[in-house]
Design a protein around this motif. Structure first.
Motif, PDB file in Angstrom:
ATOM      1  N   PRO A  58      19.480  16.625 -18.164  1.00 50.75           N
ATOM      2  CA  PRO A  58      20.587  15.924 -16.832  1.00 50.75           C
ATOM      3  C   PRO A  58      21.782  16.235 -16.897  1.00 50.75           C
ATOM      4  O   PRO A  58      22.343  15.872 -17.780  1.00 50.75           O
ATOM      5  CB  PRO A  58      19.595  14.974 -16.487  1.00 50.75           C
ATOM      6  N   THR A  59      22.715  16.754 -15.586  1.00 51.11           N
ATOM      7  CA  THR A  59      24.002  16.886 -15.969  1.00 51.11           C
ATOM      8  C   THR A  59      24.493  16.052 -14.201  1.00 51.11           C
ATOM      9  O   THR A  59      23.722  16.190 -13.621  1.00 51.11           O
ATOM     10  CB  THR A  59      24.448  18.312 -16.328  1.00 51.11           C
ATOM     11  N   GLU A  95      16.794  22.888 -28.267  1.00 53.46           N
ATOM     12  CA  GLU A  95      17.543  24.392 -27.527  1.00 53.46           C
ATOM     13  C   GLU A  95      17.209  24.702 -26.489  1.00 53.46           C
ATOM     14  O   GLU A  95      17.128  25.899 -25.820  1.00 53.46           O
ATOM     15  CB  GLU A  95      17.612  25.731 -28.294  1.00 53.46           C
ATOM     16  N   LEU A  96      16.703  23.446 -25.465  1.00 52.03           N
ATOM     17  CA  LEU A  96      16.273  23.367 -24.086  1.00 52.03           C
ATOM     18  C   LEU A  96      17.406  22.921 -22.897  1.00 52.03           C
ATOM     19  O   LEU A  96      17.203  22.393 -22.221  1.00 52.03           O
ATOM     20  CB  LEU A  96      15.103  22.581 -23.835  1.00 52.03           C
ATOM     21  N   ASN A 108       9.809  15.333 -17.630  1.00 48.31           N
ATOM     22  CA  ASN A 108       9.547  13.867 -16.879  1.00 48.31           C
ATOM     23  C   ASN A 108      10.729  12.793 -18.606  1.00 48.31           C
ATOM     24  O   ASN A 108      10.989  11.795 -18.716  1.00 48.31           O
ATOM     25  CB  ASN A 108       8.777  13.608 -17.098  1.00 48.31           C
ATOM     26  N   ASN A 109      10.055  13.389 -19.657  1.00 52.43           N
ATOM     27  CA  ASN A 109      10.068  12.864 -21.284  1.00 52.43           C
ATOM     28  C   ASN A 109      10.577  12.149 -21.795  1.00 52.43           C
ATOM     29  O   ASN A 109      11.367  11.828 -23.144  1.00 52.43           O
ATOM     30  CB  ASN A 109       8.839  11.762 -21.310  1.00 52.43           C
ATOM     31  N   ALA A 110      11.524  13.299 -21.958  1.00 51.87           N
ATOM     32  CA  ALA A 110      12.544  13.489 -22.876  1.00 51.87           C
ATOM     33  C   ALA A 110      14.095  13.242 -23.161  1.00 51.87           C
ATOM     34  O   ALA A 110      14.453  13.188 -21.608  1.00 51.87           O
ATOM     35  CB  ALA A 110      12.031  15.800 -23.612  1.00 51.87           C
ATOM     36  N   ASP A 111      14.191  12.927 -23.703  1.00 53.87           N
ATOM     37  CA  ASP A 111      15.934  12.523 -23.788  1.00 53.87           C
ATOM     38  C   ASP A 111      16.815  13.851 -24.067  1.00 53.87           C
ATOM     39  O   ASP A 111      16.478  14.772 -24.699  1.00 53.87           O
ATOM     40  CB  ASP A 111      16.648  11.200 -24.607  1.00 53.87           C
ATOM     41  N   PRO A 112      18.100  13.328 -23.930  1.00 54.11           N
ATOM     42  CA  PRO A 112      19.163  14.735 -24.047  1.00 54.11           C
ATOM     43  C   PRO A 112      19.150  14.941 -25.155  1.00 54.11           C
ATOM     44  O   PRO A 112      18.930  16.234 -25.868  1.00 54.11           O
ATOM     45  CB  PRO A 112      20.473  14.022 -23.690  1.00 54.11           C
ATOM     46  N   ILE A 113      18.875  14.395 -26.087  1.00 54.95           N
ATOM     47  CA  ILE A 113      19.018  14.343 -27.477  1.00 54.95           C
ATOM     48  C   ILE A 113      18.107  15.607 -28.363  1.00 54.95           C
ATOM     49  O   ILE A 113      17.942  16.166 -28.792  1.00 54.95           O
ATOM     50  CB  ILE A 113      19.218  13.257 -28.616  1.00 54.95           C
TER      51      ILE A 113
END
Length: 94
Positions: free
Chosen positions: A73-74, A67-68, A56-61
């Motif tokens: 989100p794509t 390595e998740l 819910n809270n992590a940004d793509p960077i």
């Protein structure tokens, strides 16, 4: 001979109560094969499981650095978007 059971002092009662509360925070009781067993509680952040909190809270960077990639989100629109040329914008089909 009858064994006389001594009562706990107030300090001993308090220590017992505190240790019991700590044990309840760390472990949970479940039944396995008809027996009650204590297992460690799953880790939580603000009442959410860690995986759900990260999702819910992590940004793509951050997700990429750790390595998740499966959680990044794509959007399907990203692959469908084509750059419009000047001709398409002006209404000229060819």
């Amino acid at each position: 001979m009858i064994k006389v059971k001594n009562k706990l002092t107030p300090a001993q009662k308090k220590r017992k109560k505190v240790s019991k509360a700590e044990c309840r925070k760390k472990y949970q009781g479940i039944f396995i094969n008809g027996k009650q067993v204590r297992i460690k509680r799953p880790l939580t952040v603000d009442g959410l499981p860690v995986e759900q909190f990260i999702e819910n809270n992590a940004d793509p960077i951050w997700l990429h650095q750790n390595e998740l990639w499966e959680l990044i989100p794509t959007s399907e629109l990203g692959s469908m978007i084509e750059l419009k040329t000047e001709e398409e914008e002006n209404g000229i089909p060819f």
